[in-house]
Design a protein around this motif. Structure first.
Motif, mmCIF file in Angstrom:
data_model
loop_
_atom_site.group_PDB
_atom_site.id
_atom_site.type_symbol
_atom_site.label_atom_id
_atom_site.label_comp_id
_atom_site.label_asym_id
_atom_site.label_seq_id
_atom_site.Cartn_x
_atom_site.Cartn_y
_atom_site.Cartn_z
ATOM 1 N N TYR A 138 118.646 2.983 11.633
ATOM 2 C CA TYR A 138 117.964 2.740 12.889
ATOM 3 C C TYR A 138 116.775 1.814 12.684
ATOM 4 C CZ TYR A 138 120.837 6.723 14.076
ATOM 5 O OH TYR A 138 121.908 7.553 14.256
ATOM 6 N N GLN A 139 116.538 0.962 13.691
ATOM 7 C CA GLN A 139 115.490 -0.049 13.586
ATOM 8 C C GLN A 139 114.342 0.199 14.563
ATOM 9 O OE1 GLN A 139 115.838 -2.281 11.125
ATOM 10 N NE2 GLN A 139 117.780 -1.270 10.638
ATOM 11 N N ASP A 140 114.289 1.388 15.145
ATOM 12 C CA ASP A 140 113.265 1.642 16.160
ATOM 13 C C ASP A 140 112.191 2.619 15.673
ATOM 14 O OD1 ASP A 140 115.012 3.842 16.111
ATOM 15 O OD2 ASP A 140 114.564 4.368 18.192
ATOM 16 N N TRP A 141 111.988 2.686 14.363
ATOM 17 C CA TRP A 141 111.006 3.626 13.828
ATOM 18 C C TRP A 141 109.595 3.288 14.323
ATOM 19 C CZ3 TRP A 141 112.659 7.905 11.530
ATOM 20 C CH2 TRP A 141 113.944 7.909 10.958
ATOM 21 N N VAL A 142 108.895 4.315 14.770
ATOM 22 C CA VAL A 142 107.509 4.178 15.219
ATOM 23 C C VAL A 142 106.652 5.097 14.362
ATOM 24 C CG1 VAL A 142 105.896 4.528 17.125
ATOM 25 C CG2 VAL A 142 108.190 3.641 17.577
ATOM 26 N N ALA A 143 105.539 4.572 13.868
ATOM 27 C CA ALA A 143 104.634 5.369 13.038
ATOM 28 C C ALA A 143 103.605 6.075 13.911
ATOM 29 C CB ALA A 143 103.939 4.478 12.017
ATOM 30 N N ILE A 149 109.111 8.069 13.553
ATOM 31 C CA ILE A 149 109.942 8.661 14.595
ATOM 32 C C ILE A 149 110.953 7.634 15.078
ATOM 33 C CG2 ILE A 149 109.946 9.717 16.891
ATOM 34 C CD1 ILE A 149 106.964 10.449 16.347
ATOM 35 N N SER A 150 112.228 8.024 15.111
ATOM 36 C CA SER A 150 113.287 7.174 15.641
ATOM 37 C C SER A 150 113.888 7.855 16.863
ATOM 38 C CB SER A 150 114.383 6.931 14.598
ATOM 39 O OG SER A 150 115.517 6.314 15.192
ATOM 40 N N GLU A 151 113.644 7.267 18.029
ATOM 41 C CA GLU A 151 114.197 7.859 19.250
ATOM 42 C C GLU A 151 115.713 7.717 19.288
ATOM 43 O OE1 GLU A 151 113.595 7.691 24.119
ATOM 44 O OE2 GLU A 151 112.360 6.431 22.807
ATOM 45 N N LYS A 152 116.229 6.562 18.882
ATOM 46 C CA LYS A 152 117.683 6.353 18.897
ATOM 47 C C LYS A 152 118.386 7.295 17.933
ATOM 48 C CE LYS A 152 117.564 1.442 20.202
ATOM 49 N NZ LYS A 152 117.895 0.059 19.759
ATOM 50 N N GLY A 153 117.806 7.484 16.780
ATOM 51 C CA GLY A 153 118.417 8.357 15.793
ATOM 52 C C GLY A 153 118.078 9.816 15.981
ATOM 53 N N ARG A 154 117.107 10.111 16.893
ATOM 54 C CA ARG A 154 116.627 11.469 17.106
ATOM 55 C C ARG A 154 116.201 12.082 15.774
ATOM 56 N NH1 ARG A 154 117.400 13.195 22.168
ATOM 57 N NH2 ARG A 154 117.125 15.387 21.595
ATOM 58 N N GLU A 171 112.325 16.312 22.126
ATOM 59 C CA GLU A 171 112.122 15.719 23.456
ATOM 60 C C GLU A 171 110.650 15.692 23.843
ATOM 61 O OE1 GLU A 171 114.666 17.918 26.040
ATOM 62 O OE2 GLU A 171 116.483 16.830 25.434
ATOM 63 N N LEU A 172 109.907 16.738 23.462
ATOM 64 C CA LEU A 172 108.478 16.741 23.772
ATOM 65 C C LEU A 172 107.751 15.671 22.964
ATOM 66 C CD1 LEU A 172 105.954 17.735 25.114
ATOM 67 C CD2 LEU A 172 105.859 19.647 23.492
ATOM 68 N N ILE A 173 108.118 15.512 21.716
ATOM 69 C CA ILE A 173 107.500 14.472 20.884
ATOM 70 C C ILE A 173 107.728 13.091 21.495
ATOM 71 C CG2 ILE A 173 107.709 13.270 18.653
ATOM 72 C CD1 ILE A 173 108.136 16.073 17.414
ATOM 73 N N ILE A 174 108.946 12.819 21.952
ATOM 74 C CA ILE A 174 109.253 11.520 22.550
ATOM 75 C C ILE A 174 108.510 11.349 23.876
ATOM 76 C CG2 ILE A 174 111.092 10.126 23.575
ATOM 77 C CD1 ILE A 174 111.048 10.171 20.515
#
Length: 234
Positions: A138-143, A149-154, A171-174
């Motif tokens: 996944y390429q959507d990692w957020v620090a 955190i990767s939303e796409k990869g959950r 879901e709460l974290i996102i």
């Protein structure tokens, strides 16, 4: 072909247990039936777990409330309570402990089947979780602090270690991440995570936050006293 949903059904009334199992199986579900809380305990740590639980509150040994607590300590799998006591307090306690629906006896077996179908659809309509997915895919990692955190990869990881989270914890974290820096009250969080038709105490939010803080002690989630919570900006 998709594997049928697996339902775990717990009720000490033998005749009703067989009847409900027959209706659920006729609707296409796989069903595993239990007549006591003691029968359930050994299966809580088995590799295969159900997609949904149906729990009777009034069991002769371990009651449905205690079983719900044990299940909720391990996962956010949907749970439907059934009870011969048509009392609001039973419904409220069940919802506060983490059940998703409540059905008072007597009820038509078909009504239970419909509720199971709708709850499963709401829960799993996003598609199966790719449990074996690799973080680097996944390429959507957020620090956020020390966490990625990767939303796409959950997925959430700290360093090279993946953090195991339940569906609602993630879901709460996102939700917090999407609203980073904003103070969110408990009602907003309840609606976002549990839906507008949720009936119960906002203590469910506090319990969820407590679990996240235990698993992610460095997550910058602060309490806005008398109001709610905020994910702070760096």
């Amino acid at each position: 072909m998709q594997t049928p949903y697996l339902v775990y059904l717990v009720d000490d009334e033998t005749n009703l247990l067989g009847l409900l199992q027959s209706y659920l199986e006729s609707a296409g579900f796989r069903v595993r039936a239990f007549s006591s809380g003691a029968d359930v305990l050994p299966v809580l740590d088995e590799p295969e777990q159900p997609h949904i639980w149906i729990l009777d509150i009034m069991l002769p040994d371990i009651d449905g409330y205690e079983l719900l607590r044990l299940i909720r300590s391990k996962s956010d799998v949907p749970i439907i309570f059934i009870s011969a006591r048509d009392q609001d307090i039973d419904k409220i306690i069940g919802l506060e402990l983490g059940s998703d629906d409540y059905l008072a006896k007597p009820f038509l077996p078909r009504e239970l089947v419909i509720r199971v179908q709708k709850l499963l659809q709401r829960t799993y309509e996003k598609g199966p979780v790719l449990a074996a997915a690799q973080p680097q895919a996944y390429q959507d990692w957020v620090a956020v602090g020390p966490y990625l955190i990767s939303e796409k990869g959950r997925l959430v990881k700290e360093g090279d270690n993946l953090i195991e989270l339940t569906t609602k914890e993630f879901e709460l974290i996102i939700y917090l991440l999407h609203n980073q820096g904003l103070a969110l009250n408990r009602e907003q969080i309840l609606t976002a995570i549990w839906g507008e038709d949720y009936i119960g105490s906002d203590r469910a939010v506090d319990d969820l936050v407590k679990r996240i803080r235990k698993k992610m002690p460095k997550f910058p989630l602060e309490t806005v006293y008398g109001f709610g919570y905020r994910l702070t900006r760096p």
